[in-house]
Write a protein that holds these residues in place. Structure first.
Motif, mmCIF file in Angstrom:
data_model
loop_
_atom_site.group_PDB
_atom_site.id
_atom_site.type_symbol
_atom_site.label_atom_id
_atom_site.label_comp_id
_atom_site.label_asym_id
_atom_site.label_seq_id
_atom_site.Cartn_x
_atom_site.Cartn_y
_atom_site.Cartn_z
ATOM 1 N N GLY A 53 31.302 34.871 39.825
ATOM 2 C CA GLY A 53 31.247 36.226 39.298
ATOM 3 C C GLY A 53 32.393 36.590 38.382
ATOM 4 N N VAL A 54 33.315 35.660 38.138
ATOM 5 C CA VAL A 54 34.436 35.930 37.236
ATOM 6 C C VAL A 54 33.908 36.182 35.822
ATOM 7 C CG1 VAL A 54 34.811 33.469 36.731
ATOM 8 C CG2 VAL A 54 36.707 35.081 36.502
ATOM 9 N N GLU A 55 34.544 37.077 35.115
ATOM 10 C CA GLU A 55 34.133 37.424 33.751
ATOM 11 C C GLU A 55 34.496 36.291 32.786
ATOM 12 O OE1 GLU A 55 32.598 40.400 31.038
ATOM 13 O OE2 GLU A 55 33.010 40.752 33.160
ATOM 14 N N VAL A 82 41.705 26.586 38.540
ATOM 15 C CA VAL A 82 41.744 26.230 39.962
ATOM 16 C C VAL A 82 40.806 27.154 40.733
ATOM 17 C CG1 VAL A 82 44.131 25.389 39.844
ATOM 18 C CG2 VAL A 82 43.690 27.770 40.498
ATOM 19 N N THR A 83 40.346 26.693 41.882
ATOM 20 C CA THR A 83 39.601 27.551 42.807
ATOM 21 C C THR A 83 40.227 27.426 44.179
ATOM 22 O OG1 THR A 83 38.016 25.895 43.589
ATOM 23 C CG2 THR A 83 37.466 27.062 41.553
ATOM 24 N N LEU A 84 40.014 28.443 44.986
ATOM 25 C CA LEU A 84 40.535 28.424 46.345
ATOM 26 C C LEU A 84 39.838 27.357 47.185
ATOM 27 C CD1 LEU A 84 42.438 29.750 48.399
ATOM 28 C CD2 LEU A 84 40.590 31.356 48.939
ATOM 29 N N ASP A 85 38.584 27.075 46.859
ATOM 30 C CA ASP A 85 37.756 26.196 47.685
ATOM 31 C C ASP A 85 37.755 24.742 47.224
ATOM 32 O OD1 ASP A 85 36.941 28.475 49.162
ATOM 33 O OD2 ASP A 85 35.541 28.962 47.554
ATOM 34 N N GLY A 86 38.674 24.345 46.379
ATOM 35 C CA GLY A 86 38.732 22.967 45.929
ATOM 36 C C GLY A 86 37.744 22.685 44.809
ATOM 37 N N ARG A 87 37.490 21.428 44.567
ATOM 38 C CA ARG A 87 36.621 21.021 43.459
ATOM 39 C C ARG A 87 35.207 21.539 43.692
ATOM 40 N NH1 ARG A 87 37.153 14.730 42.245
ATOM 41 N NH2 ARG A 87 35.725 15.421 40.592
ATOM 42 N N ARG A 88 34.701 22.292 42.714
ATOM 43 C CA ARG A 88 33.330 22.797 42.821
ATOM 44 C C ARG A 88 32.913 23.415 41.503
ATOM 45 N NH1 ARG A 88 32.062 28.169 43.996
ATOM 46 N NH2 ARG A 88 33.810 29.642 44.121
ATOM 47 N N THR A 89 31.658 23.799 41.416
ATOM 48 C CA THR A 89 31.130 24.494 40.242
ATOM 49 C C THR A 89 31.055 25.981 40.541
ATOM 50 O OG1 THR A 89 29.844 22.574 39.561
ATOM 51 C CG2 THR A 89 29.164 24.701 38.677
ATOM 52 N N ILE A 90 31.595 26.775 39.635
ATOM 53 C CA ILE A 90 31.496 28.227 39.803
ATOM 54 C C ILE A 90 30.515 28.763 38.757
ATOM 55 C CG2 ILE A 90 33.848 28.344 40.707
ATOM 56 C CD1 ILE A 90 33.272 30.125 37.518
ATOM 57 N N THR A 91 29.901 29.889 39.078
ATOM 58 C CA THR A 91 28.995 30.573 38.153
ATOM 59 C C THR A 91 29.624 31.895 37.767
ATOM 60 O OG1 THR A 91 27.064 29.558 39.209
ATOM 61 C CG2 THR A 91 26.668 31.474 37.794
ATOM 62 N N ALA A 92 29.890 32.064 36.483
ATOM 63 C CA ALA A 92 30.566 33.260 35.993
ATOM 64 C C ALA A 92 29.597 34.433 35.871
ATOM 65 C CB ALA A 92 31.241 32.963 34.653
ATOM 66 N N GLY A 118 32.654 41.243 37.797
ATOM 67 C CA GLY A 118 31.697 41.691 38.788
ATOM 68 C C GLY A 118 32.029 43.003 39.460
ATOM 69 N N TYR A 119 32.966 43.753 38.914
ATOM 70 C CA TYR A 119 33.432 44.963 39.587
ATOM 71 C C TYR A 119 32.370 46.057 39.615
ATOM 72 C CZ TYR A 119 36.883 48.457 41.070
ATOM 73 O OH TYR A 119 37.579 49.405 41.773
ATOM 74 N N ALA A 120 31.502 46.083 38.616
ATOM 75 C CA ALA A 120 30.480 47.134 38.546
ATOM 76 C C ALA A 120 29.292 46.850 39.464
ATOM 77 C CB ALA A 120 29.994 47.296 37.106
ATOM 78 N N ARG A 121 29.225 45.641 39.994
ATOM 79 C CA ARG A 121 28.093 45.258 40.851
ATOM 80 C C ARG A 121 28.635 44.870 42.219
ATOM 81 N NH1 ARG A 121 27.933 42.890 36.032
ATOM 82 N NH2 ARG A 121 28.646 40.881 36.856
ATOM 83 N N LYS A 122 28.748 45.853 43.112
ATOM 84 C CA LYS A 122 29.460 45.651 44.373
ATOM 85 C C LYS A 122 28.808 44.630 45.288
ATOM 86 C CE LYS A 122 32.033 49.967 44.656
ATOM 87 N NZ LYS A 122 32.469 51.085 45.520
ATOM 88 N N GLU A 123 27.493 44.447 45.161
ATOM 89 C CA GLU A 123 26.814 43.499 46.044
ATOM 90 C C GLU A 123 26.677 42.116 45.432
ATOM 91 O OE1 GLU A 123 26.357 44.463 49.109
ATOM 92 O OE2 GLU A 123 27.178 46.381 48.454
ATOM 93 N N ALA A 124 27.075 41.958 44.172
ATOM 94 C CA ALA A 124 26.945 40.674 43.481
ATOM 95 C C ALA A 124 28.243 39.885 43.610
ATOM 96 C CB ALA A 124 26.605 40.914 42.012
ATOM 97 N N PRO A 125 28.206 38.602 43.259
ATOM 98 C CA PRO A 125 29.449 37.821 43.247
ATOM 99 C C PRO A 125 30.477 38.447 42.300
ATOM 100 C CG PRO A 125 27.563 36.358 43.115
ATOM 101 C CD PRO A 125 27.032 37.752 42.941
ATOM 102 N N GLY A 156 40.758 41.852 38.032
ATOM 103 C CA GLY A 156 41.473 40.857 38.826
ATOM 104 C C GLY A 156 42.699 41.468 39.489
ATOM 105 N N VAL A 157 43.236 42.542 38.895
ATOM 106 C CA VAL A 157 44.373 43.238 39.496
ATOM 107 C C VAL A 157 43.991 43.795 40.867
ATOM 108 C CG1 VAL A 157 46.047 45.114 39.178
ATOM 109 C CG2 VAL A 157 45.279 43.787 37.206
ATOM 110 N N MET A 158 42.700 44.132 41.049
ATOM 111 C CA MET A 158 42.275 44.686 42.335
ATOM 112 C C MET A 158 42.299 43.621 43.436
ATOM 113 S SD MET A 158 42.183 47.640 41.293
ATOM 114 C CE MET A 158 41.845 48.361 42.906
ATOM 115 N N LEU A 159 42.189 42.366 43.073
ATOM 116 C CA LEU A 159 42.398 41.299 44.057
ATOM 117 C C LEU A 159 43.852 41.272 44.511
ATOM 118 C CD1 LEU A 159 40.247 38.503 42.399
ATOM 119 C CD2 LEU A 159 39.822 39.524 44.640
ATOM 120 N N LEU A 160 44.771 41.498 43.582
ATOM 121 C CA LEU A 160 46.181 41.589 43.948
ATOM 122 C C LEU A 160 46.446 42.840 44.775
ATOM 123 C CD1 LEU A 160 48.079 40.473 40.712
ATOM 124 C CD2 LEU A 160 47.194 39.082 42.598
#
Length: 247
Positions: A53-55, A82-92, A118-125, A156-160
């Motif tokens: 869900g990253v932009e 990098v990802t928190l979950d190690g090597r993987r494919t992410i969908t933006a 994804g901030y505008a879509r609270k139920e989405a990734p 992303g600041v909201m994650l911080l």
């Protein structure tokens, strides 16, 4: 001469002032007097954090600016996704898929950049999903250490903020998240980029360019930032607020 070499050469000459009639001697003198950062043996290591869900522009702008900065400094620059979950494919956010080969290793970074999405879509990734899951905010809180600058842009600041990193600190975010950032203890500054030493934050989506250019200027020197602006055909916009420790 390949395209990148041509762009680099043109940008360096432009940054040296040839386009405005200044001489190369003036540029050389500026370097000699400390306008540019001196060469240091250790590389500048940057990691851009990805999650589902990253932009797209949030992740790409800092990555490209920081990666291209290697052309305008004697210091090596290493940039990784990098990802928190190690090597993987992410969908933006808009469906782009990216294979990330690096896992979580903030202890090996000088800069940790956190995009939004994804901030505008609270139920989405996206940011909300990561806040609910809790793992990424916890990891960001635990990543803090001397020598590491944590930077974030847009939502992303909201994650911080969820990690408690922005509490009591000068910061900014996307305009639609500012009220919540303030409610959660952030000291909101009306600036494009806010530099509070080991915490650097920036506004909405396109501010990723300005955040990265500021980090380049801070870490690698003014000449590197000028060369990048010329190469990218983009001039940093907006105000950069800096704390007393950075002014």
């Amino acid at each position: 001469m390949n395209r990148r070499t041509l762009l680099r050469t043109t940008a360096v000459l432009g940054a040296a002032g040839l386009t405005t009639g200044a001489s190369l001697d003036a540029a050389t003198a500026a370097t000699a007097t400390g306008t540019s950062s001196p060469r240091r043996g250790d590389p500048l290591r940057a990691q851009v954090v990805l999650f589902d869900g990253v932009e797209e522009l949030d992740l790409a702008a800092p990555y490209e600016v920081l990666s291209a900065s290697d052309h305008f400094t004697d210091r090596d620059v290493e940039v990784q996704y990098v990802t928190l979950d190690g090597r993987r494919t992410i969908t933006a956010a808009f469906g782009t898929t990216l294979r990330v080969d690096r896992g979580w290793a903030p202890e090996k970074a000088d800069l940790l950049v956190v995009p939004g999405g994804g901030y505008a879509r609270k139920e989405a990734p996206g940011v909300w999903a990561e806040i609910r899951r809790g793992a990424l905010p916890r990891a960001l809180a635990e990543a803090r250490r001397p020598g590491l600058t944590i930077a974030a842009l847009c939502t992303g600041v909201m994650l911080l903020s969820a990690a408690g990193v922005t509490r009591g600190r000068p910061c900014t975010t996307h305009h639609k998240a500012r009220d919540l950032l303030q409610e959660q203890g952030g000291v909101l500054k009306n600036a494009r980029v806010v530099d509070d030493g080991d915490l650097v934050t920036a506004g909405g989506v396109t501010s990723g360019l300005d955040l990265a250019l500021w980090l380049v200027r801070r870490e690698l020197g003014v000449d590197a930032a000028l060369g990048l602006e010329a190469m990218l055909e983009y001039e940093a916009r907006g105000t950069v607020w800096t704390s007393a420790t950075r002014s």
